[in-house]
Design a protein around this motif. Structure first.
Motif, short mmCIF file in Angstrom:
data_model
loop_
_atom_site.label_atom_id
_atom_site.label_comp_id
_atom_site.label_asym_id
_atom_site.label_seq_id
_atom_site.Cartn_x
_atom_site.Cartn_y
_atom_site.Cartn_z
N ARG A 222 -47.74 -18.32 32.33
CA ARG A 222 -46.72 -17.61 31.87
C ARG A 222 -46.34 -17.69 30.51
N ASP B 223 -41.60 -15.91 37.77
CA ASP B 223 -41.20 -16.62 36.77
C ASP B 223 -41.65 -17.95 36.56
N ALA C 227 -38.71 -12.67 41.74
CA ALA C 227 -38.80 -13.27 40.32
C ALA C 227 -38.77 -14.58 40.42
N ASP C 228 -38.83 -15.37 41.37
CA ASP C 228 -38.96 -16.83 41.41
C ASP C 228 -40.52 -16.96 41.19
N ARG D 240 -44.27 -20.83 35.94
CA ARG D 240 -45.01 -21.22 34.92
C ARG D 240 -46.69 -21.09 34.86
N GLY E 110 -41.45 -14.12 29.43
CA GLY E 110 -41.02 -13.30 30.49
C GLY E 110 -41.83 -13.29 31.52
N HIS E 111 -42.52 -11.89 31.95
CA HIS E 111 -43.34 -12.16 33.09
C HIS E 111 -44.80 -11.61 32.62
N SER F 99 -48.59 -19.99 43.02
CA SER F 99 -47.68 -20.41 41.87
C SER F 99 -46.92 -21.64 42.14
N TYR G 69 -48.72 -12.87 31.07
CA TYR G 69 -49.38 -14.16 31.42
C TYR G 69 -50.59 -14.22 30.84
#
Length: 191
Positions: free
Chosen positions: A52, A30, A26-27, A32, A55-56, A190, A58
């Motif tokens: 992002r 999550d 999730a990191d 941006r 949520g998830h 990311s 994009y």
């Protein structure tokens, strides 16, 4: 007093020991911003940027160009789902464009070098506009959860066109609808 404030800010900004080992997928999802490259998927080959939105989900924008008239671009949306492991499923959809154009020969029939306005120099172009839809699976590769690799399958649905010009005013064109299966590979960082 300001030295103590700076020390507290630096201490707060430094991650706790072992924080990388406790990071989750999730990191990665999550984060941006995601930047990387892609082969297939939403375009032929391109540099891609994912922002992002919520949520998830994009916004994905990509593009690439090569001198002498080759270009491809795409824009779309991707949605991912955190599973609690290094693996995550995702799906995406959007639109894309690809094209290439250029001279068919370096010299015309009279043996003259082809320039911008040289008569008798033939050229051609091929373009493709398409809607893409895809689904795939990704894996986070590093313990800090910054690098991910995705593999997807889907389809491009659209039209291609081909235009040729003989350099003397004779022009032909053709187009056809396409539904092409495709596969894609994405490598993203990311932050």
């Amino acid at each position: 007093m300001s030295g103590l404030s700076i020390a507290l800010v630096l201490l707060a900004a430094t991650p706790a020991r072992g924080a990388e080992e406790t990071a989750t997928v999730a990191d990665n999802l999550d984060a941006r911003h995601h930047v990387g490259f892609q082969l297939g998927g939403s375009a032929f080959a391109q540099i891609v940027y994912r922002l992002r939105v919520v949520g998830h989900a994009y916004l994905e924008i990509g593009g690439a160009a090569v001198p002498e008239g080759t270009l491809n671009t795409s824009v779309g949306f991707v949605v991912a789902h955190a599973t609690g492991t290094r693996f995550f499923p995702y799906a995406g959809a959007g639109v894309g464009f690809g094209g290439m154009s250029g001279r068919d020969a370096n010299k015309n029939a009279a043996g003259q070098e082809c320039g911008i306005d040289t008569p008798g120099c033939s050229w051609s172009s091929r373009t493709m506009g398409f809607f893409h839809i895809r689904a795939g699976a990704g894996v986070v590769l590093d313990t800090a959860r910054h690098i991910s690799l995705g593999l997807d399958i889907g389809s491009w649905i659209g039209a291609t066109s081909h235009v040729t010009d003989d350099g003397n005013g004779g022009r032909t064109s053709s187009s056809r609808r396409i539904v092409w299966p495709m596969a894609g590979l994405a490598f993203l960082y990311s932050f």
